[in-house]
Design an enzyme around this catalytic site. Structure first.
Site: not given
Ligand SMILES: *Cc1c(COP(=O)(O)O)cnc(C)c1O
Length: 373
Positions: A47, A99, A171, A196
């Site tokens: 962890r 998001y 982000d 992603k």
């Molecule tokens: C998908 C996404 C998230 C969240 O991520 P997860 O891996 O689904 O928890 C946050 N910000 C953006 C821009 C995203 O496309």
């Protein structure tokens, strides 16, 4: 070294014990101490740290031009850790177009914990400047944003954040460091959903926070990662590490396909509006050209008509899959407002499209037949 070379080699040292080119997956949860009670090989318990996570964090920090990175079990776990690093009574400024999970975290989880949040249009500098307070600790941007691909000027907004001693976080999930490097533009921290483009194959969940410096804020975030425990498994780290190696070439191919599809949709009589920062008519085109090297693989478009007309288009696609998420090799289309839920402000005829790596002519032909009445 250039980014393609770094993507392949950062965090991918050849295993000294065996000479293995592909890294082993260290499933162990625990590590042996020496006879004197010390841990000379660095790891104690998985962890807290493990070799696969360490390699991944090194690669992600290097690609973003940061000094440190912490990885998590999902993108939202990474975003949680960011807000958990603040204290009750602190104030956050966030983009209006985010998001939806990020907005939900701020409103439904941290609101009751007395972390205040103001949602403003971060594409308008004066709105951010007006929202700033004495207790503003974080300005959270997403550019291109989700789902209408608004473009925020990272340099300008970082400047406003720094004028009150706040951190600016970007982000960077949709652009990736191949197209845009927020830390070089003034941001202090970068967030990723590694689910992603980093993973890139729709088969692993993960998240990351990258710090420009290992400051007290980042050290607190590291504590939250290690003690809070929302960490990725060694196999998850291995999958994301592998994905990163092909990130530069995938992202360029996604971007090339997306630009051609945006141009196709933009002249289609059954399309009301296309949201893609690479189209000269997009309100953020000029800033996107300054801060991005290409425009990414994501676009949205409104189908002429209502929700039914938009859903009918998704009902007819043959190659493109009807699913949420993005950044994988395969193209995905989705009716966005219905996934965001009843509070969604997304137009009900809007479809979000994650442009995959199929041949672009096949994708255009699929859209053409799906849009035909
Ligand atoms: C998908 C996404 C998230 C969240 O991520 P997860 O891996 O689904 O928890 C946050 N910000 C953006 C821009 C995203 O496309």
């Amino acid at each position: 070294m250039k980014i393609e070379t770094r993507a392949i080699h950062l965090g991918h040292e050849i295993d000294p014990g065996t000479g293995a080119i592909a890294p082993p997956i260290y499933l162990t949860t625990t590590y042996e101490r020496d006879a004197d009670g010390t841990y000379p090989r660095g790891h104690v318990y998985s962890r807290l740290s493990n070799p696969n996570r360490q390699s991944l964090e090194k690669a992600i920090a290097g690609l973003e031009g940061g000094t440190v990175a912490a990885t998590f079990s999902s993108g939202l776990a990474a975003i949680m850790s960011l807000f958990q690093s603040l204290s009750a009574g602190d104030h956050v400024i966030a983009s209006q177009d985010l998001y939806h999970g990020t907005t939900k975290i701020l409103k439904e989880i941290f609101g009751p914990w007395n972390l205040e949040a103001s949602f403003v249009d971060t594409t308008v500098e004066s709105e951010v400047a007006q929202a700033v307070r004495g207790n503003t600790k974080l300005v959270f941007l997403e550019t291109p944003s989700n789902p209408t691909l608004k473009i925020t000027d990272i340099k300008a907004i970082s400047g406003i954040a720094h004028s009150v001693g706040a951190h600016c976080v970007c982000d960077n999930t949709w652009a990736t460091p191949i197209l845009q490097r927020p830390l070089e533009l003034g941001a202090d921290l970068v967030i990723h959903s590694t689910t992603k483009y980093f993973g890139g194959h729709s088969d692993v969940l993960g998240g990351a926070v990258v710090g420009k410096t290992d400051d007290t804020f980042f050290q607190r975030l590291r504590l939250i990662q290690q003690i809070g425990g929302a960490v990725p498994s060694p196999f998850d780290c291995w999958l994301v590490s592998r994905g990163l190696q092909t990130l530069p070439c995938r992202i360029r191919n996604h971007s090339e396909n997306a630009l051609k599809i945006a141009e196709f949709l933009n002249q289609h009589p059954r399309v009301e509006r296309v949201y893609y920062p690479g189209l000269p008519g997009h309100p953020g085109y000029k800033i996107a050209r300054q801060q991005m090297s290409m425009f990414g693989g994501m676009l949205s478009f409104q189908v002429l008509g209502d929700q039914k007309s938009a859903l009918a288009v998704t009902g007819r696609v043959k190659i493109i899959a009807r699913a949420t998420s993005l950044g994988g090799v395969e193209s995905l289309i989705e009716h966005r407002s219905s996934i965001e839920g009843p509070e969604s402000t997304t137009p009900n005829n809007l479809l979000r499209f994650s442009v995959g790596l199929e041949n672009v002519e096949d994708l255009i032909a699929d859209l053409e037949q799906a849009l035909a009445l």
